[in-house]
Design a protein around this motif. Structure first.
Motif, PDB file in Angstrom:
ATOM      1  N   TRP A   1      44.498  37.173  42.319  1.00  9.55           N
ATOM      2  CA  TRP A   1      45.021  36.715  43.601  1.00  9.55           C
ATOM      3  C   TRP A   1      45.990  35.551  43.421  1.00  9.55           C
ATOM      4  O   TRP A   1      46.912  35.373  44.203  1.00  9.55           O
ATOM      5  CB  TRP A   1      43.860  36.310  44.498  1.00  9.55           C
TER       6      TRP A   1
ATOM      7  N   ARG B   1      50.523  39.785  43.413  1.00  8.12           N
ATOM      8  CA  ARG B   1      49.171  39.586  43.932  1.00  8.12           C
ATOM      9  C   ARG B   1      48.550  40.888  44.412  1.00  8.12           C
ATOM     10  O   ARG B   1      47.406  41.199  44.084  1.00  8.12           O
ATOM     11  CB  ARG B   1      49.230  38.575  45.065  1.00  8.12           C
ATOM     12  N   TRP B   2      49.284  41.654  45.192  1.00  8.51           N
ATOM     13  CA  TRP B   2      48.756  42.868  45.794  1.00  8.51           C
ATOM     14  C   TRP B   2      48.306  43.879  44.744  1.00  8.51           C
ATOM     15  O   TRP B   2      47.399  44.664  44.975  1.00  8.51           O
ATOM     16  CB  TRP B   2      49.789  43.505  46.719  1.00  8.51           C
TER      17      TRP B   2
ATOM     18  N   VAL C   1      45.145  41.888  42.147  1.00  2.00           N
ATOM     19  CA  VAL C   1      43.853  41.649  42.769  1.00  2.00           C
ATOM     20  C   VAL C   1      42.972  42.906  42.706  1.00  2.00           C
ATOM     21  O   VAL C   1      41.744  42.811  42.716  1.00  2.00           O
ATOM     22  CB  VAL C   1      44.008  41.134  44.211  1.00  2.00           C
TER      23      VAL C   1
END
Length: 115
Positions: free
Chosen positions: A29, A34-35, A38
């Motif tokens: 994260w 990030r998407w 994570v």
């Protein structure tokens, strides 16, 4: 009573494994993209666990299984530390050592071996 204690310890071992996957996701994260990270990092850790460290791992062996377990938990603790969660990193490390150490007791190992 021993059986109840044994299954309680094994439940805590499972919780510890889930916490390790969450820790890797927390680190993802904090990074870009990030998407993707994570989800991808915990999935990679779960795959390694399934293949090498789980009780029915197809590629787990005498030395492979404990090595992968140590690596996964160490990386999870380092991930939390690097994400700025030093207290949680130490807590996860202590919890991991204690519950996995308890799981090695003969009275608890026999529960795993019975399955």
């Amino acid at each position: 009573m021993h059986v109840l204690l044994g299954w309680s310890v094994l439940t805590l071992v499972f919780v510890d494994e889930l916490l390790a996957m969450a820790a890797v996701g927390i680190w993802g994260w904090d990074r870009d993209p990030r998407w993707l990270l994570v989800w991808l990092l915990p999935l990679a850790a779960m795959t390694a666990w399934f293949l090498f460290a789980s009780p029915k791992a197809p590629y787990g062996g005498g030395l492979v299984r404990p090595t992968v377990k140590v690596v996964v938990f160490a990386l999870a603790c380092l991930a939390l530390w690097d994400a700025g969660q030093e207290g949680w990193a130490v807590a996860l490390l202590v919890f991991s050592v204690v519950v996995n150490g308890l799981a090695q007791l003969p009275a608890i190992r026999v529960l795993v071996d019975e399955r």
